[in-house]
Design an enzyme around this catalytic site. Structure first.
Site, short mmCIF file in Angstrom:
data_model
loop_
_atom_site.label_atom_id
_atom_site.label_comp_id
_atom_site.label_asym_id
_atom_site.label_seq_id
_atom_site.Cartn_x
_atom_site.Cartn_y
_atom_site.Cartn_z
N ASP A 144 -3.60 2.78 -3.76
CA ASP A 144 -3.47 3.14 -1.72
C ASP A 144 -2.85 1.63 -1.71
O ASP A 144 -3.98 0.65 -2.00
CB ASP A 144 -4.55 3.67 -1.55
N ASP A 163 1.49 9.86 -0.33
CA ASP A 163 0.43 10.13 0.15
C ASP A 163 1.84 11.37 1.83
O ASP A 163 1.38 11.50 2.45
CB ASP A 163 -0.45 9.86 1.11
#
Length: 196
Positions: A144, A163
Site C-alpha cells: 500500500d 483497493d
C-alpha cells in the site's frame, strides 16, 4: 391480428415456436477482461515504483498535502482491515476470482462488465502480492502506498490501486442494482412483470 395456428393432421394445434435466447455477446467478456488486465497492470507497475522509490523514505507530500505517498506492507485486507489473516484472505480472493471468471459468460450488460472487471482486477492485484511477496506464498504482504489528507493513514487507511478498483467496482455494481439494471442487460422491473 396474427393468424391462428392451423391444426395438424392429428387435429392438435402445434405450439408456437419458442424464441431462442440471444447469443451471449462476447464483447462483454472482452470488456471485462480488458478492464481487468489494464487495471491489474497499473496496480503492479505502481506497486513496483512504490517499492523502488519509497522504501525507508519519509512520506512524500503531494497536491498540497491532500495525498501522501509512503510504503506500507499490509498483511490484512483492503484499507488495512483484518490484519494478520493473510492466508484466509488469499483463499477468499482465489474463490472470488474463480467465481467472477465463471460468471463472466452470463454477462450482457456493459456496466456490469466494467464493474466486475474492476473487482476482478482488484482481487487479482492484491492476490498477486499475497502469492509472490514476502514472507511467503499465501502470506505475502500487500504493498500500500497512498495516504490521503495525512501520512500514516491517520485520516483514511493507506491503500493502493487494487483497493481503489475493488471499491469503485463494488460501488458501480451496487449503483446498477439500485437503478434496476441487471447483469443480463435487462431491467429488474421488466423481469418481475414477465414472471407475474
Amino acid at each position: 391480428m396474427p393468424p391462428e395456428a392451423e391444426p395438424s393432421e392429428g387435429g392438435a394445434v402445434p405450439d408456437a415456436p419458442e424464441t431462442p435466447e440471444p447469443p451471449q455477446p462476447k464483447r462483454r467478456v472482452v470488456l471485462l477482461a480488458v478492464i481487468a488486465v489494464l487495471v491489474l497492470a497499473v496496480d503492479q507497475v505502481t506497486k513496483a515504483i512504490a517499492v523502488a522509490e519509497l522504501e525507508f523514505a519519509e512520506p512524500v507530500r503531494i497536491l498540497g498535502g491532500a495525498v501522501y505517498l509512503q510504503l506500507i506492507r499490509n498483511s490484512g485486507a483492503a484499507f488495512g482491515m483484518a490484519a494478520g489473516m493473510t492466508w484466509v484472505l488469499a483463499l477468499i480472493a482465489c474463490a472470488v476470482v474463480i467465481a467472477l471468471i465463471w460468471f463472466a459468460k452470463r454477462l450482457r450488460s456493459p456496466g456490469w462488465a466494467v464493474g466486475l472487471g474492476l473487482i476482478l482486477a482488484g482481487a487479482l492485484g492484491n492476490l498477486t502480492d499475497r502469492f509472490f511477496r514476502a514472507p511467503g506464498v499465501l502470506q505475502g504482504h500487500v504493498v500500500d502506498f497512498v495516504s490521503v489528507f495525512a501520512p500514516n493513514g491517520d485520516v483514511w487507511p493507506v491503500f493502493n490501486v487494487a483497493d481503489s478498483s475493488l471499491f469503485v467496482g463494488c460501488g458501480l455494481i451496487i449503483l446498477l442494482s439500485l437503478l434496476g439494471k441487471d447483469y443480463d442487460g435487462k431491467t429488474i422491473e421488466k423481469k418481475k412483470v414477465r414472471k407475474s
